[in-house]
Design a protein around this motif. Sequence first.
Motif, PDB file in Angstrom:
ATOM      1  N   ALA A  13       2.144   2.310  -3.412  1.00  0.00           N
ATOM      2  CA  ALA A  13       1.117   2.669  -4.399  1.00  0.00           C
ATOM      3  C   ALA A  13       0.625   1.505  -5.255  1.00  0.00           C
ATOM      4  O   ALA A  13      -0.099   1.725  -6.228  1.00  0.00           O
ATOM      5  N   SER A  63      -9.006  -1.872 -11.917  1.00  0.00           N
ATOM      6  CA  SER A  63      -9.661  -2.550 -10.799  1.00  0.00           C
ATOM      7  C   SER A  63     -10.736  -1.639 -10.205  1.00  0.00           C
ATOM      8  O   SER A  63     -10.560  -0.412 -10.127  1.00  0.00           O
ATOM      9  N   PRO A  70      -9.171  -0.642  -4.699  1.00  0.00           N
ATOM     10  CA  PRO A  70      -7.737  -0.865  -4.492  1.00  0.00           C
ATOM     11  C   PRO A  70      -7.487  -2.313  -4.079  1.00  0.00           C
ATOM     12  O   PRO A  70      -8.201  -2.852  -3.239  1.00  0.00           O
ATOM     13  N   ARG A  71      -6.474  -2.948  -4.655  1.00  0.00           N
ATOM     14  CA  ARG A  71      -6.182  -4.343  -4.344  1.00  0.00           C
ATOM     15  C   ARG A  71      -4.681  -4.542  -4.165  1.00  0.00           C
ATOM     16  O   ARG A  71      -3.869  -3.948  -4.876  1.00  0.00           O
ATOM     17  N   TYR A  72      -4.337  -5.400  -3.206  1.00  0.00           N
ATOM     18  CA  TYR A  72      -2.958  -5.842  -3.095  1.00  0.00           C
ATOM     19  C   TYR A  72      -2.681  -6.890  -4.174  1.00  0.00           C
ATOM     20  O   TYR A  72      -3.576  -7.642  -4.566  1.00  0.00           O
ATOM     21  N   PRO A 101      -1.819  -0.744  -4.704  1.00  0.00           N
ATOM     22  CA  PRO A 101      -3.283  -0.793  -4.830  1.00  0.00           C
ATOM     23  C   PRO A 101      -3.850   0.330  -5.687  1.00  0.00           C
ATOM     24  O   PRO A 101      -4.821   0.120  -6.426  1.00  0.00           O
ATOM     25  N   THR A 102      -3.266   1.524  -5.617  1.00  0.00           N
ATOM     26  CA  THR A 102      -3.774   2.623  -6.456  1.00  0.00           C
ATOM     27  C   THR A 102      -3.413   2.400  -7.920  1.00  0.00           C
ATOM     28  O   THR A 102      -4.185   2.744  -8.813  1.00  0.00           O
ATOM     29  N   GLY A 162       0.809  -1.212   0.000  1.00  0.00           N
ATOM     30  CA  GLY A 162       0.000   0.000   0.000  1.00  0.00           C
ATOM     31  C   GLY A 162       0.841   1.260   0.000  1.00  0.00           C
ATOM     32  O   GLY A 162       0.547   2.229  -0.719  1.00  0.00           O
ATOM     33  N   MET A 180      -6.022   0.255  -9.361  1.00  0.00           N
ATOM     34  CA  MET A 180      -7.230   1.009  -9.726  1.00  0.00           C
ATOM     35  C   MET A 180      -7.025   1.759 -11.040  1.00  0.00           C
ATOM     36  O   MET A 180      -7.919   1.793 -11.894  1.00  0.00           O
ATOM     37  N   GLN A 181      -5.851   2.378 -11.204  1.00  0.00           N
ATOM     38  CA  GLN A 181      -5.570   3.057 -12.464  1.00  0.00           C
ATOM     39  C   GLN A 181      -5.618   2.097 -13.639  1.00  0.00           C
ATOM     40  O   GLN A 181      -5.954   2.489 -14.762  1.00  0.00           O
TER      41      GLN A 181
END
Length: 400
Positions: free
Chosen positions: A147, A157, A160-162, A149-150, A144, A153-154
């Motif tokens: 960055a 996703s 946010p995901r590990y 997880p972000t 996290g 998303m970009q």
Amino acid sequence: MSGPLAGVRIIDITSVLMGPYATQLLGDLGADVIKIEAPAGDNVRDIGPRRGPGMAGVFMQANRNKRSIVLDLKAPDGREALLRLAADADVLIYNVRPQAMARLGLDYAAVAAVNPRIIYVGVYGYGQGGPYAAKPAYDDLIQGAVALPTLAMQAGSDVPRYVPLAMADRVVGMSAVNAVTAALFHRERSGEGQCIDIPMFETMAAFVLGDHMGGLTFDPPAGPAGYARLLNEHRKPYVTRDGHLCVMIYNDKQWRAFFELIGSPELMDSDPRFSTIGKRTEHIHELYRMVAEIMLTRTSAEWIDALESADIPVMPMHTIESLMDDPHLQAVGFFEELEHPSEGRIRSLGVPATWSKTQPSLTRHAPRLGQHSAEVLREAGYGEEEIAAMVARGVTRLEP
């Protein structure tokens, strides 16, 4: 022992995954790894499926090629035993916070006092010059913080995901192996031991930013952060008529072959969006969307035949179960089926690299808790009565 590090002795005060993965790699390379465990043992001994107590699959896949000795390092006798072991060792590696090592009286100064040539390696959360120095760290936290997880998303996703791997643990573990082997080489030339700190946060920040700093490399920025191709929402296994397929069309030759394969050879020269790698990167969303739509028109088998004939890189999308049966891994003998002395038939992962002279290999099965306590203590000069007294005081324990 066999392998390029045969004759190197490593005192391994690590647990869970990051440190044990690093020391397993060093053990695979031939080092004599002495795993120091608290009386309760490494936490991951009982995480996940297992046959016998303390021998879970996750533990066994990160602790082969080691000897296990139980020492209560909070007890004076345990600390003394550790220092006696360190006096004849080449490397000591730990993955608790440095403050904890200092409280145990096992900081670099204390260990170097008994062995100035030792390579003392700390693998932990954060560099000691910043405000996070004393914070605890785990793989999820570090993912996290850098960055990941972000970025997910970009890349499309919905939340946010590990990354579903202990990625930070393993990347930083490999960084520790690099550091240890380089420090051993330096000592071979200079005779000097040294202290090395390998923080997770900074190591993973460099790992992520190498791909995604982008325009922020320049001052003032020459563009946004992020590598557009890696953040493309269509960069994922393509859906075919009957499944999924992993395809990577990258250079000019491959794109020209792909456009010819789909009956549109003119696109490479007539459409400026696709003419060069720079232009393709600028228009990567449109390009990957187009490929995704085309992939729906054939089955996976049809695409594999066509793409391989055109020399375009393609691979199946495995599950963990189907990966175990992959014909290439089977052919190269990647999985070794072995008989563990206490756990029965097991599958062990092979060493991926091939060496012409000093091939690393599995020479010891993952150890049971305290399996080698007496053996290692004898090597350090302890007599049978001393060992029995340490067992009685709870400083060590022997395998039942």
